[in-house]
Design a protein around this motif. Structure first.
Motif, mmCIF file in Angstrom:
data_model
loop_
_atom_site.group_PDB
_atom_site.id
_atom_site.type_symbol
_atom_site.label_atom_id
_atom_site.label_comp_id
_atom_site.label_asym_id
_atom_site.label_seq_id
_atom_site.Cartn_x
_atom_site.Cartn_y
_atom_site.Cartn_z
ATOM 1 N N ASP A 70 -14.841 3.105 -3.106
ATOM 2 C CA ASP A 70 -13.994 2.218 -3.905
ATOM 3 C C ASP A 70 -13.539 1.093 -2.995
ATOM 4 O OD1 ASP A 70 -12.321 0.971 -5.649
ATOM 5 O OD2 ASP A 70 -10.886 2.624 -5.840
ATOM 6 N N THR A 71 -14.116 -0.093 -3.175
ATOM 7 C CA THR A 71 -13.823 -1.198 -2.266
ATOM 8 C C THR A 71 -12.377 -1.681 -2.375
ATOM 9 O OG1 THR A 71 -14.660 -2.731 -3.948
ATOM 10 C CG2 THR A 71 -16.215 -1.986 -2.275
ATOM 11 N N GLY A 72 -11.693 -1.389 -3.462
ATOM 12 C CA GLY A 72 -10.302 -1.806 -3.600
ATOM 13 C C GLY A 72 -9.298 -0.742 -3.221
ATOM 14 N N TYR A 73 -9.767 0.428 -2.768
ATOM 15 C CA TYR A 73 -8.845 1.531 -2.440
ATOM 16 C C TYR A 73 -7.997 1.195 -1.219
ATOM 17 C CZ TYR A 73 -7.220 6.190 -1.180
ATOM 18 O OH TYR A 73 -6.441 7.275 -0.864
ATOM 19 N N ALA A 74 -8.648 0.695 -0.156
ATOM 20 C CA ALA A 74 -7.902 0.439 1.084
ATOM 21 C C ALA A 74 -6.883 -0.669 0.898
ATOM 22 C CB ALA A 74 -8.881 0.092 2.204
ATOM 23 N N LYS A 75 -7.223 -1.703 0.143
ATOM 24 C CA LYS A 75 -6.294 -2.819 -0.030
ATOM 25 C C LYS A 75 -5.040 -2.380 -0.766
ATOM 26 C CE LYS A 75 -6.141 -7.612 -1.609
ATOM 27 N NZ LYS A 75 -6.905 -8.718 -2.224
ATOM 28 N N ILE A 76 -5.151 -1.374 -1.650
ATOM 29 C CA ILE A 76 -4.005 -0.921 -2.430
ATOM 30 C C ILE A 76 -3.218 0.147 -1.685
ATOM 31 C CG2 ILE A 76 -3.300 0.169 -4.591
ATOM 32 C CD1 ILE A 76 -5.763 -1.060 -5.885
ATOM 33 N N TRP B 275 -0.858 -10.159 5.368
ATOM 34 C CA TRP B 275 -1.189 -8.760 5.675
ATOM 35 C C TRP B 275 0.013 -8.035 6.279
ATOM 36 C CZ3 TRP B 275 -4.915 -6.440 3.438
ATOM 37 C CH2 TRP B 275 -6.093 -7.111 3.102
ATOM 38 N N MET B 276 0.829 -8.734 7.037
ATOM 39 C CA MET B 276 2.064 -8.110 7.532
ATOM 40 C C MET B 276 2.949 -7.676 6.374
ATOM 41 S SD MET B 276 3.045 -10.746 10.601
ATOM 42 C CE MET B 276 1.839 -11.299 11.798
ATOM 43 N N VAL B 277 3.035 -8.546 5.352
ATOM 44 C CA VAL B 277 3.862 -8.214 4.185
ATOM 45 C C VAL B 277 3.278 -7.043 3.427
ATOM 46 C CG1 VAL B 277 4.788 -9.115 2.024
ATOM 47 C CG2 VAL B 277 4.675 -10.585 4.041
ATOM 48 N N ARG B 278 1.933 -7.034 3.248
ATOM 49 C CA ARG B 278 1.303 -5.939 2.507
ATOM 50 C C ARG B 278 1.478 -4.608 3.228
ATOM 51 N NH1 ARG B 278 -3.293 -9.765 1.819
ATOM 52 N NH2 ARG B 278 -3.160 -10.649 -0.287
#
Length: 400
Positions: free
Chosen positions: A63-69, A352-355
């Protein structure tokens, strides 16, 4: 491998002892039983806690969107980004169009080795599109498949033979050496003379001009491929990450040495025990070149630890100062691209710091991107960019 060889030998022994149908039934049953037992044991050991559960890095492959979430620290690494199309052309060059041709050739003669190449090519192509770093798994099969296609092209165009007289006589329907004509020859002879070219069409390329043109083109491609690989290796994959090279509008080369200068300044102007807080990208460089301890570095696996630094870097002074005092921070290192347009500075990494810090109580948790980028700290930093070069600032944290 020794155990696998013993298993294959035992299977061959059983195959010679049983009839074919019984052996196939036994083999299918054993494969099914072994798969069910292995999968059930894996699930049982995972549920019981004997072995660690699947990591987020494993889930991000499917799942390519798993890590971003769920795990933004993994998605923030540039090597974990999905591969863009230019990267395939940049890395593979002429192999990008020979690779599908080689895979297609494997389908024409499906044996064990061809099936292995097809499966390897499909899986490696998928995983190479998921992450940039997995391009390394695609390159071996690309080289193999491209070599097969290129070898077939050379075998076709480098053979300098021409149709023999016997082939021409057979095409005209004349009897063979035994004096007898086959049924195919008789049917061919029955074709009217006006359709003589369809009796036995000559299959192949016998023009020396065509062969010379293709052979010359392939040779040129191979020479250009060697030059491309040498240039990519020497410029894109062998350059240090501390000293950067860029091109000015007039085409001249400009060397950016500000990283090394900043680390040298820290080494010469700070106390040997001074603790530096920076984003984790510069942790190893600060520790190795500036010889100063850092809060986080490239080996930090604790997501909460990095989230704490991200919160301190992206919050107001009233929120970030207690965090720095709690971790005994002496200096804060911030990289700013300035008027040079360097895109790898901390402002680019700010989102990315905020995420990463989103799981903590961050003031930007419900803020828009525009509000984040207009934070007073970074607006003040942008106003300090008076020179057209990188600005490295190490602010000393006051002691109250």
């Amino acid at each position: 491998m020794f155990g696998l060889i013993q298993l294959v030998g035992f299977t061959e022994f059983i195959r010679h002892q049983l009839p074919s149908k019984q052996f196939q039934l036994l083999l299918r049953s054993m494969v099914l039983v072994v798969f069910v037992v292995a999968f059930g044991g894996l699930v049982l050991l995972t549920v019981s806690g004997t072995i660690a559960p699947w990591s987020g890095r494993f889930y991000s492959l499917w799942d390519t969107g798993y890590a971003k979430i769920h795990i933004p620290i993994i998605a923030s690494v540039s090597e974990h980004q999905p591969t863009a199309w230019p990267a395939f052309f940049f890395d593979l060059n002429m192999l990008i169009w020979l690779f599908p041709a080689g895979v297609y050739m494997c389908f024409r003669n499906l044996k064990d080795e061809q099936v292995f190449i097809v499966i390897y090519a499909v899986l490696a192509s998928y995983f190479a599109g998921v992450m940039v770093r997995l391009m390394l798994t695609l390159t071996p099969i690309v080289c193999v498949a491209a070599a097969m296609a290129l070898s077939q092209i050379l075998d076709t165009f480098l053979v300098a033979t021409s149709p023999s007289d016997s082939d021409a006589s057979q095409a005209n329907g004349q009897p063979n050496a035994n004096g007898s004509a086959t049924l195919k020859d008789k049917l061919t002879a029955a074709i009217p003379e006006t359709l003589r070219s369809t009796k036995a069409p000559v299959v192949g390329i016998y023009s020396y001009l065509s062969k010379a043109v293709i052979a010359g083109a392939i040779t040129s491609y191979l020479l250009l491929f060697v030059l491309h690989c040498t240039w990519v290796t020497s410029n894109a994959y062998s350059s240090p990450s501390v000293v950067l090279a860029s091109k000015l509008p007039d085409g001249s080369q400009h060397i950016i040495d500000d990283y090394r200068e900043a680390y040298y300044w820290l080494r010469q102007n700070t106390h040997p025990t001074a603790k530096v807080m920076s984003w984790w990208d510069y942790g190893y460089q600060i520790g190795g070149m500036a010889d100063r301890p850092t809060l986080v570095d490239n080996n930090t696996w604790n997501n909460t630890h990095i989230a704490t630094v991200g919160k301190a870097m992206s919050s107001r002074e009233e929120v970030s100062y207690p965090i720095m005092r709690e971790h005994e921070v002496d200096y804060v290192l911030v990289v700013f691209g300035g008027l040079l347009g360097y895109s790898g500075d901390d402002i680019n990494k700010f989102l990315w710091m905020v995420r990463i810090a989103e799981g903590m109580s961050s003031p930007f948790r419900h803020s828009s991107s525009t509000q984040i980028l207009t934070h007073p700290f970074y607006r003040h930093l942008a106003q300090r960019g008076q020179r057209a070069r990188l600005l490295h600032r190490a602010w000393r944290v006051p002691r109250r």
